[in-house]
Design a protein around this motif. Structure first.
Motif, PDB file in Angstrom:
ATOM      1  N   THR A 107     -68.498  39.580  38.494  1.00  0.00           N
ATOM      2  CA  THR A 107     -67.194  39.317  39.102  1.00  0.00           C
ATOM      3  C   THR A 107     -67.125  37.958  39.796  1.00  0.00           C
ATOM      4  O   THR A 107     -66.097  37.601  40.359  1.00  0.00           O
ATOM      5  N   ARG A 108     -68.216  37.226  39.731  1.00  0.00           N
ATOM      6  CA  ARG A 108     -68.273  35.940  40.425  1.00  0.00           C
ATOM      7  C   ARG A 108     -69.243  35.023  39.697  1.00  0.00           C
ATOM      8  O   ARG A 108     -70.280  35.467  39.203  1.00  0.00           O
ATOM      9  N   THR A 109     -68.893  33.739  39.660  1.00  0.00           N
ATOM     10  CA  THR A 109     -69.817  32.729  39.152  1.00  0.00           C
ATOM     11  C   THR A 109     -70.047  31.699  40.247  1.00  0.00           C
ATOM     12  O   THR A 109     -69.174  31.431  41.072  1.00  0.00           O
ATOM     13  N   VAL A 110     -71.245  31.154  40.262  1.00  0.00           N
ATOM     14  CA  VAL A 110     -71.600  30.080  41.185  1.00  0.00           C
ATOM     15  C   VAL A 110     -72.289  28.984  40.386  1.00  0.00           C
ATOM     16  O   VAL A 110     -72.760  29.216  39.262  1.00  0.00           O
ATOM     17  N   LEU A 111     -72.346  27.813  40.976  1.00  0.00           N
ATOM     18  CA  LEU A 111     -73.071  26.714  40.355  1.00  0.00           C
ATOM     19  C   LEU A 111     -73.440  25.703  41.404  1.00  0.00           C
ATOM     20  O   LEU A 111     -72.902  25.709  42.512  1.00  0.00           O
ATOM     21  N   GLU A 112     -74.347  24.831  41.040  1.00  0.00           N
ATOM     22  CA  GLU A 112     -74.769  23.732  41.908  1.00  0.00           C
ATOM     23  C   GLU A 112     -74.668  22.458  41.095  1.00  0.00           C
ATOM     24  O   GLU A 112     -74.977  22.437  39.914  1.00  0.00           O
ATOM     25  N   THR A 113     -74.211  21.405  41.745  1.00  0.00           N
ATOM     26  CA  THR A 113     -74.224  20.081  41.137  1.00  0.00           C
ATOM     27  C   THR A 113     -74.596  19.072  42.216  1.00  0.00           C
ATOM     28  O   THR A 113     -74.540  19.377  43.413  1.00  0.00           O
ATOM     29  N   ALA A 114     -74.976  17.903  41.787  1.00  0.00           N
ATOM     30  CA  ALA A 114     -75.380  16.868  42.741  1.00  0.00           C
ATOM     31  C   ALA A 114     -74.176  16.352  43.522  1.00  0.00           C
ATOM     32  O   ALA A 114     -73.108  16.134  42.958  1.00  0.00           O
ATOM     33  N   ARG A 115     -74.359  16.182  44.808  1.00  0.00           N
ATOM     34  CA  ARG A 115     -73.302  15.638  45.657  1.00  0.00           C
ATOM     35  C   ARG A 115     -72.828  14.283  45.131  1.00  0.00           C
ATOM     36  O   ARG A 115     -71.662  13.931  45.238  1.00  0.00           O
ATOM     37  N   GLU A 116     -73.725  13.523  44.544  1.00  0.00           N
ATOM     38  CA  GLU A 116     -73.397  12.186  44.046  1.00  0.00           C
ATOM     39  C   GLU A 116     -72.811  12.202  42.634  1.00  0.00           C
ATOM     40  O   GLU A 116     -72.873  11.198  41.929  1.00  0.00           O
ATOM     41  N   THR A 117     -72.244  13.346  42.236  1.00  0.00           N
ATOM     42  CA  THR A 117     -71.494  13.421  40.971  1.00  0.00           C
ATOM     43  C   THR A 117     -70.083  13.910  41.279  1.00  0.00           C
ATOM     44  O   THR A 117     -69.694  15.017  40.919  1.00  0.00           O
ATOM     45  N   PRO A 118     -69.289  13.072  41.947  1.00  0.00           N
ATOM     46  CA  PRO A 118     -67.949  13.503  42.337  1.00  0.00           C
ATOM     47  C   PRO A 118     -67.063  13.870  41.148  1.00  0.00           C
ATOM     48  O   PRO A 118     -66.176  14.712  41.275  1.00  0.00           O
ATOM     49  N   GLU A 119     -67.320  13.288  39.994  1.00  0.00           N
ATOM     50  CA  GLU A 119     -66.550  13.640  38.799  1.00  0.00           C
ATOM     51  C   GLU A 119     -66.801  15.089  38.388  1.00  0.00           C
ATOM     52  O   GLU A 119     -65.881  15.791  37.960  1.00  0.00           O
ATOM     53  N   ALA A 120     -68.019  15.570  38.566  1.00  0.00           N
ATOM     54  CA  ALA A 120     -68.333  16.967  38.254  1.00  0.00           C
ATOM     55  C   ALA A 120     -67.680  17.898  39.271  1.00  0.00           C
ATOM     56  O   ALA A 120     -67.075  18.911  38.904  1.00  0.00           O
ATOM     57  N   VAL A 121     -67.786  17.556  40.547  1.00  0.00           N
ATOM     58  CA  VAL A 121     -67.172  18.380  41.587  1.00  0.00           C
ATOM     59  C   VAL A 121     -65.664  18.475  41.348  1.00  0.00           C
ATOM     60  O   VAL A 121     -65.079  19.569  41.410  1.00  0.00           O
ATOM     61  N   ALA A 122     -65.022  17.354  41.043  1.00  0.00           N
ATOM     62  CA  ALA A 122     -63.574  17.349  40.793  1.00  0.00           C
ATOM     63  C   ALA A 122     -63.227  18.213  39.586  1.00  0.00           C
ATOM     64  O   ALA A 122     -62.232  18.958  39.614  1.00  0.00           O
ATOM     65  N   PHE A 123     -64.017  18.158  38.528  1.00  0.00           N
ATOM     66  CA  PHE A 123     -63.783  18.988  37.353  1.00  0.00           C
ATOM     67  C   PHE A 123     -63.829  20.471  37.725  1.00  0.00           C
ATOM     68  O   PHE A 123     -62.915  21.235  37.385  1.00  0.00           O
ATOM     69  N   TYR A 124     -64.875  20.889  38.413  1.00  0.00           N
ATOM     70  CA  TYR A 124     -65.001  22.308  38.763  1.00  0.00           C
ATOM     71  C   TYR A 124     -63.862  22.762  39.675  1.00  0.00           C
ATOM     72  O   TYR A 124     -63.341  23.870  39.512  1.00  0.00           O
ATOM     73  N   GLU A 125     -63.467  21.924  40.587  1.00  0.00           N
ATOM     74  CA  GLU A 125     -62.335  22.279  41.453  1.00  0.00           C
ATOM     75  C   GLU A 125     -61.046  22.431  40.635  1.00  0.00           C
ATOM     76  O   GLU A 125     -60.253  23.337  40.898  1.00  0.00           O
ATOM     77  N   ARG A 126     -60.847  21.581  39.633  1.00  0.00           N
ATOM     78  CA  ARG A 126     -59.651  21.680  38.777  1.00  0.00           C
ATOM     79  C   ARG A 126     -59.601  23.003  38.022  1.00  0.00           C
ATOM     80  O   ARG A 126     -58.520  23.492  37.702  1.00  0.00           O
ATOM     81  N   ILE A 127     -60.760  23.565  37.722  1.00  0.00           N
ATOM     82  CA  ILE A 127     -60.756  24.817  36.947  1.00  0.00           C
ATOM     83  C   ILE A 127     -60.975  26.049  37.832  1.00  0.00           C
ATOM     84  O   ILE A 127     -61.330  27.115  37.335  1.00  0.00           O
ATOM     85  N   GLY A 128     -60.731  25.886  39.126  1.00  0.00           N
ATOM     86  CA  GLY A 128     -60.687  27.048  40.005  1.00  0.00           C
ATOM     87  C   GLY A 128     -61.910  27.317  40.862  1.00  0.00           C
ATOM     88  O   GLY A 128     -61.958  28.337  41.561  1.00  0.00           O
ATOM     89  N   TYR A 129     -62.894  26.440  40.859  1.00  0.00           N
ATOM     90  CA  TYR A 129     -64.072  26.634  41.703  1.00  0.00           C
ATOM     91  C   TYR A 129     -63.799  26.079  43.097  1.00  0.00           C
ATOM     92  O   TYR A 129     -63.086  25.096  43.251  1.00  0.00           O
ATOM     93  N   ARG A 130     -64.371  26.755  44.073  1.00  0.00           N
ATOM     94  CA  ARG A 130     -64.218  26.349  45.468  1.00  0.00           C
ATOM     95  C   ARG A 130     -65.594  26.139  46.088  1.00  0.00           C
ATOM     96  O   ARG A 130     -66.555  26.842  45.751  1.00  0.00           O
ATOM     97  N   THR A 131     -65.654  25.194  47.009  1.00  0.00           N
ATOM     98  CA  THR A 131     -66.924  24.876  47.662  1.00  0.00           C
ATOM     99  C   THR A 131     -67.482  26.100  48.380  1.00  0.00           C
ATOM    100  O   THR A 131     -66.751  26.833  49.036  1.00  0.00           O
ATOM    101  N   LEU A 132     -68.757  26.293  48.223  1.00  0.00           N
ATOM    102  CA  LEU A 132     -69.503  27.357  48.887  1.00  0.00           C
ATOM    103  C   LEU A 132     -70.362  26.651  49.952  1.00  0.00           C
ATOM    104  O   LEU A 132     -71.495  26.244  49.680  1.00  0.00           O
ATOM    105  N   PRO A 133     -69.800  26.462  51.152  1.00  0.00           N
ATOM    106  CA  PRO A 133     -70.438  25.588  52.152  1.00  0.00           C
ATOM    107  C   PRO A 133     -71.880  25.959  52.483  1.00  0.00           C
ATOM    108  O   PRO A 133     -72.708  25.081  52.695  1.00  0.00           O
ATOM    109  N   GLU A 134     -72.179  27.240  52.517  1.00  0.00           N
ATOM    110  CA  GLU A 134     -73.548  27.649  52.882  1.00  0.00           C
ATOM    111  C   GLU A 134     -74.530  27.505  51.724  1.00  0.00           C
ATOM    112  O   GLU A 134     -75.724  27.636  51.903  1.00  0.00           O
TER     113      GLU A 134
END
Length: 156
Positions: A107-134
């Motif tokens: 019921t849930r997916t998670v992933l990790e990407t490098a902080r220094e890949t803002p293009e990847a973070v932006a892509f995941y956010e566009r498709i519905g992923y939200r930051t998992l601060p912890e």
């Protein structure tokens, strides 16, 4: 360019191995020796499933997953060759894996990407992923990483 074909493959698939190495090379080129600390988290041997995109018989993208717990699947090894980027290939791969894991009861997916890949973070956010601060797992407290999550709708 012809339509890309998505296929589910075993973790031992030659194309998956090839693209996983290309992803490792990308990270090593971008981050140098610092990337080596993360290689242990990216073994294909841990994958429970993987999807590949092909242009005819040429492997051009990959995405895998592994179970994190009974309800959470972790996306791994998301990579698209540069010539196929910005054409929906990564979205197609991630959606294929999300469908597969949802059908298996996750019921849930998670992933990790490098902080220094803002293009990847932006892509995941566009498709519905939200930051998992912890963070999660080995990435908890790791300032080099951005962890993201997505709640999946029930299987149809």
């Amino acid at each position: 360019m012809s339509a890309l074909q998505c296929r589910f493959v075993e973790r031992t698939d030659e194309g998956l191995t090839l693209l996983s190495q290309a992803l490792d090379d990308f990270y090593f080129d971008r981050f140098g020796d610092a990337y080596l600390d993360y290689r242990t988290h990216n073994s294909l041997n841990e994958l429970a499933g993987a999807a590949m995109l092909y242009d005819a018989e040429t492997p051009c993208g990959c995405c895998g997953w592994k179970p994190l717990d009974e309800t959470t699947a972790e996306l791994k090894r998301v990579y698209v060759r540069p010539a196929y980027r910005k054409q929906g290939a990564a979205r197609q791969l991630v959606e294929a894996i999300e469908t597969q894991v949802r059908q298996l009861g996750y019921t849930r997916t998670v992933l990790e990407t490098a902080r220094e890949t803002p293009e990847a973070v932006a892509f995941y956010e566009r498709i519905g992923y939200r930051t998992l601060p912890e963070g999660f797992g080995p990435y908890v407290g790791d300032s080099n990483c951005v962890c993201l999550e997505k709640t999946l709708c029930a299987a149809e």
